[in-house]
Design an enzyme around this catalytic site. Structure first.
Site, short mmCIF file in Angstrom:
data_model
loop_
_atom_site.label_atom_id
_atom_site.label_comp_id
_atom_site.label_asym_id
_atom_site.label_seq_id
_atom_site.Cartn_x
_atom_site.Cartn_y
_atom_site.Cartn_z
N ARG A 130 -5.46 3.97 -15.13
CA ARG A 130 -5.52 4.62 -13.83
C ARG A 130 -6.19 6.00 -13.84
O ARG A 130 -6.97 6.30 -12.94
CB ARG A 130 -4.13 4.71 -13.20
CG ARG A 130 -3.41 3.36 -13.07
CD ARG A 130 -2.25 3.40 -12.11
NE ARG A 130 -2.68 3.67 -10.76
CZ ARG A 130 -2.68 4.85 -10.20
NH1 ARG A 130 -2.21 5.89 -10.84
NH2 ARG A 130 -3.13 5.00 -8.99
N GLU A 150 3.93 -6.56 1.81
CA GLU A 150 3.75 -7.04 0.44
C GLU A 150 3.54 -5.88 -0.54
O GLU A 150 2.46 -5.71 -1.08
CB GLU A 150 2.62 -8.06 0.36
CG GLU A 150 1.48 -7.85 1.31
CD GLU A 150 0.39 -8.91 1.23
OE1 GLU A 150 0.72 -10.10 1.35
OE2 GLU A 150 -0.78 -8.53 1.06
N PRO A 151 4.59 -5.10 -0.77
CA PRO A 151 4.46 -3.95 -1.67
C PRO A 151 4.37 -4.36 -3.13
O PRO A 151 4.93 -5.38 -3.54
CB PRO A 151 5.76 -3.19 -1.43
CG PRO A 151 6.74 -4.24 -1.01
CD PRO A 151 5.95 -5.23 -0.20
N GLY A 152 3.68 -3.56 -3.91
CA GLY A 152 3.65 -3.73 -5.36
C GLY A 152 4.09 -2.43 -6.01
O GLY A 152 5.19 -2.32 -6.56
N ARG A 153 3.24 -1.41 -5.88
CA ARG A 153 3.48 -0.13 -6.54
C ARG A 153 4.86 0.47 -6.21
O ARG A 153 5.55 0.96 -7.10
CB ARG A 153 2.39 0.86 -6.08
CG ARG A 153 2.39 2.19 -6.81
CD ARG A 153 1.38 3.16 -6.18
NE ARG A 153 0.12 2.53 -5.88
CZ ARG A 153 -0.93 2.50 -6.70
NH1 ARG A 153 -0.85 3.09 -7.87
NH2 ARG A 153 -2.04 1.89 -6.34
N TYR A 185 0.34 -1.31 -12.22
CA TYR A 185 -1.09 -1.29 -12.54
C TYR A 185 -1.38 -0.62 -13.87
O TYR A 185 -2.43 -0.01 -14.05
CB TYR A 185 -1.89 -0.63 -11.41
CG TYR A 185 -1.67 -1.27 -10.07
CD1 TYR A 185 -2.14 -2.55 -9.81
CD2 TYR A 185 -0.94 -0.63 -9.07
CE1 TYR A 185 -1.92 -3.16 -8.59
CE2 TYR A 185 -0.71 -1.24 -7.85
CZ TYR A 185 -1.20 -2.50 -7.62
OH TYR A 185 -0.98 -3.10 -6.41
N CYS A 235 -13.00 5.08 -28.28
CA CYS A 235 -14.31 5.73 -28.41
C CYS A 235 -15.02 5.82 -27.07
O CYS A 235 -16.01 5.11 -26.83
CB CYS A 235 -15.16 4.96 -29.41
SG CYS A 235 -14.56 5.21 -31.06
N GLU A 236 -14.50 6.62 -26.20
CA GLU A 236 -15.08 6.84 -24.86
C GLU A 236 -14.57 8.16 -24.36
O GLU A 236 -13.37 8.44 -24.47
CB GLU A 236 -14.55 5.78 -23.87
CG GLU A 236 -15.28 4.51 -23.89
CD GLU A 236 -15.62 3.99 -22.51
OE1 GLU A 236 -15.80 4.79 -21.56
OE2 GLU A 236 -15.70 2.78 -22.39
N GLY A 271 0.76 -1.25 0.00
CA GLY A 271 0.00 0.00 0.00
C GLY A 271 0.78 1.29 0.00
O GLY A 271 0.20 2.37 -0.18
N1 LLP Z 1 -1.55 -6.87 -0.84
C1 LLP Z 1 -2.84 -6.94 -1.14
C2 LLP Z 1 -3.69 -7.89 -0.43
C3 LLP Z 1 -3.39 -6.10 -2.13
O1 LLP Z 1 -4.68 -6.18 -2.41
C4 LLP Z 1 -2.54 -5.19 -2.80
C5 LLP Z 1 -3.08 -4.32 -3.84
C6 LLP Z 1 -1.18 -5.16 -2.46
C7 LLP Z 1 -0.72 -6.01 -1.46
C8 LLP Z 1 -0.20 -4.24 -3.12
O2 LLP Z 1 -0.51 -2.91 -2.90
P1 LLP Z 1 0.48 -1.75 -3.41
O3 LLP Z 1 1.76 -1.84 -2.60
O4 LLP Z 1 0.74 -1.98 -4.83
O5 LLP Z 1 -0.28 -0.51 -3.16
N2 LLP Z 1 -5.15 -0.84 -9.58
C9 LLP Z 1 -5.02 0.11 -8.50
C10 LLP Z 1 -4.37 -0.50 -7.29
C11 LLP Z 1 -5.06 -1.73 -6.79
C12 LLP Z 1 -4.36 -2.32 -5.60
C13 LLP Z 1 -4.95 -3.63 -5.23
N3 LLP Z 1 -4.32 -4.28 -4.15
C14 LLP Z 1 -4.24 1.32 -9.00
O6 LLP Z 1 -3.89 1.38 -10.16
O7 LLP Z 1 -4.02 2.24 -8.24
#
Ligand code: LLP
Length: 419
Positions: free
Chosen positions: A318, A279-282, A378, A349-350, A245
């Site tokens: 996004r 558990e980072p993603g972004r 994302y 077309c939106e 997050g």
């Molecule tokens: N763990 C869980 C259970 C999650 O649901 C998520 C993201 C993460 C970790 C990773 O979160 P992050 O570190 O990436 O914030 N599509 C949206 C974001 C959806 C996130 C969903 N869950 C966007 O483009 O902003």
């Protein structure tokens, strides 16, 4: 701004050591359709990974959330730097294993797991996150059927407000995710099965979070619950997973907490008997990617001026979905250029097909290129074939050179699964 990743120096935008103008010219020599192209910085990706890796210890594990970006070539690099991978579908589990993650390092999370996905996770020795009573029942049934133990976390809904866009807020009382604290005893009683080992608690609050206080609040809640459960018949409960997050600086002007700030804040609230997972993603892939697009034309309607580019909401969803802001810049910036206000839009077309609204840009001609920054997370993972557009090619820059990490999707690729 630094000299790694995407940065502007003397008016030229770079990805690592390669100027984006040079990259665009290079791509133009090789391909008849060089854009839209997703460009990744290998160095930035590795730096982001190291920012987490240096917080890892015997009691702190870093898991990458594959949903942010599932490109196999990126995953292989990520696999060399983190302890775990967080998956949310059967295919993500299989992809994680293909990328080289160890079976036991895979966590399978989700509020709607199908039977085949649960069975796959158990057979492959992955950990599972229990999200509801029915999920607990399905897991127990799979354990019985397969005669194989499952290690699980229970995802708790802590009812905390991360103050982000409602679509990416996941730990509130009205969210579909996790087990409400009041329902925990029932879920745990299902999991008191000889084939199930409850090894941890999990929560995830939301995404694009800018303040670390909420991670502390969540840590306090999980620590209290975990301590109680360890005494109440769950002695194997050793992990508290605080989710992902952490936001990134999309505007180029924000100061955000660093991974180390977040992790030490969490550590302070968690008793030493627990190991911590994040558990980072972004924050691992977001600023390591940018989409290069070409201008198709410009036009002026009564109230607005538009730059129409060859990238669209099918490449970067996004802005239309979450009001997400991505900086948009020419590859070369001339200080003296006269600026005008434009909406940067795609060919779909939106009316929701915009990449940026009211952006100050110089007058642009057909064929000039723009970079849409911070698209590593994302964007390609959420890309679609809407309007029968092929998904973009992707390249990885390493120092001065680049290589293709995903080919452009052609019509035949799309048609082949309909025949
Ligand atoms: N763990 C869980 C259970 C999650 O649901 C998520 C993201 C993460 C970790 C990773 O979160 P992050 O570190 O990436 O914030 N599509 C949206 C974001 C959806 C996130 C969903 N869950 C966007 O483009 O902003």
């Amino acid at each position: 701004m630094g000299d790694k990743g995407f940065f502007c120096k003397d008016g030229l935008w770079y990805c690592d050591k390669l100027s984006l103008l040079e990259l665009r010219e290079d791509l133009g020599r090789k391909y008849s359709r060089p854009t839209p192209v997703m460009v990744y910085s290998q160095q930035k990706l590795i730096d982001n990974l190291k920012a987490y890796q240096c917080c890892a210890s015997s009691s702190i594990e870093i898991g990458y959330s594959m949903k942010a970006n599932n490109n196999l070539q990126l995953l292989k690099i990520i696999a060399a730097h983190v302890d775990r991978i967080i998956t949310v579908s059967g295919y993500e589990i299989q992809m994680a294993l293909r990328a080289g993650f160890k079976n036991e390092s895979v966590i399978y999370n989700g509020n709607g797991k199908e039977r085949w996905e649960i069975e796959l996770a158990i057979k492959e020795n992955c950990l599972l996150n229990v999200d509801s009573q029915f999920d607990a029942n399905h897991i127990v049934e799979a354990v019985t059927k397969l005669e194989k133990e499952a290690k699980v976390f229970v995802r708790v809904n802590p009812n905390l407000n991360p103050e982000v866009h409602p679509y990416i807020s996941t730990g509130l009382a009205d969210s579909k995710f996790g087990v409400e604290i009041a329902q925990l005893p029932e879920v745990l009683s299902i999991l008191k099965h000889p084939g199930v080992k409850v090894v941890g608690l999990h929560c995830h609050l939301g995404s694009t979070i800018k303040s670390i206080d909420i991670f502390k609040d969540a840590a306090i809640i999980l620590n209290k619950l975990g301590t109680k459960l360890r005494q109440d018949g769950f002695p194997n409960l050793e992990y508290l997973n605080l989710g992902g997050g952490l936001g990134i600086d999309y505007t180029g002007e924000d100061v955000l907490p660093q991974p180390s700030d977040m992790i030490s804040a969490i550590r302070q609230e968690v008793s030493p008997e627990f190991k911590i997972i994040v558990e980072p993603g972004r924050s691992i892939v977001g600023n390591a990617g940018a989409l290069l697009v070409d201008v198709i034309g410009t036009k002026k309607n009564v109230a607005k001026s538009f730059v129409i580019i060859n990238g669209a909401m099918n490449d970067v969803l996004r802005p239309s979905m979450y009001s997400g802001y991505h900086r948009i810049t020419p590859l070369q910036v001339h200080q003296s250029a006269e600026m005008g206000k434009y909406d940067v839009v795609g060919p779909i077309c939106e009316s929701a097909d915009f990449l940026g609204k009211d952006r100050m840009l110089p007058a642009l001609e057909e064929g000039e290129s723009l970079a849409i920054l911070d698209c590593g997370a994302y964007c390609s993972a959420m890309a679609s074939n809407y309007n029968l557009r092929g998904r973009a090619m992707e390249v990885m820059v390493e120092d001065y050179s680049w290589r293709v990490v995903r080919t452009r999707e052609g019509l035949e690729d799309i048609i082949s699964c309909m025949e």
